[in-house]
Write an enzyme that holds these catalytic residues in place. Structure first.
Site: not given
Length: 185
Positions: A140, A173
């Site tokens: 990632y 988020i």
């Protein structure tokens, strides 16, 4: 989804691309102003076909937001695991394809279209603060660092054409993907 709603609400003609046709149907039912195109952004031929479909319906594109991606957490070597100590190659490929290659594929065709039509515009790439390195997120972090590098490179390559390229690196988020992949702590 939130970006599509916000852009559409502000008067921007918005096109949503997603591989999940069910989610696209829901999106278009909730907001008929959003043009929805099903596409697997990890498939370069499918991306090319989809961008051609979009440009046939909307000859001028002023902006592209590269926001597709997935979070998969795994350290390079998991010393606590007895079964799978090494980072999975399949997981690496999945993350790189989804988070980095998809940005390359879509931008390749959209920027070419912008240059051909002499359209000034912007490519907005959603990266992550994980691009600076995040323990347990080898693929990632690498993919998001790559997204930033693409944005910087394209900013230099296409400024003369009036095409800006930027990367936004948000923190966490609260989304379904984040909740699934990250512990509450």
């Amino acid at each position: 989804r939130a970006l599509c709603y916000a852009l559409s609400k502000s008067g921007v003609r918005t096109i949503a691309i997603d591989k999940d046709e069910r989610k696209l149907r829901t999106l278009s039912q909730e907001n008929s102003d959003i043009f929805c195109v099903p596409c697997d952004l990890t498939d370069p031929k499918h991306v090319e076909k989809s961008i051609l479909h979009i440009t046939a319906n909307f000859p001028v594109i002023h902006a592209l937001v590269n926001n597709a991606g997935l979070i998969r957490s795994a350290p390079l070597i998991n010393i606590l695991s007895k079964n799978e100590r090494k980072h999975s190659i399949a997981l690496w490929d999945e993350v790189i394809q989804s988070n980095l290659s998809s940005v390359f594929f879509t931008s390749l065709h959209v920027i070419d279209h912008m240059i051909e039509k002499r359209t000034h515009g912007v490519i907005i790439n959603i990266a992550s603060i994980a691009a600076m390195g995040n323990a347990g997120q080898t693929a990632y972090a690498a993919s998001k660092a790559g997204v930033i590098a693409l944005a910087k490179t394209w900013a230099k390559e296409f400024a003369a054409f009036g095409i800006r390229s930027v990367a936004i690196s948000p923190g966490f988020i609260e989304t379904a993907a984040t909740r699934e992949r990250m512990p509450e702590k």
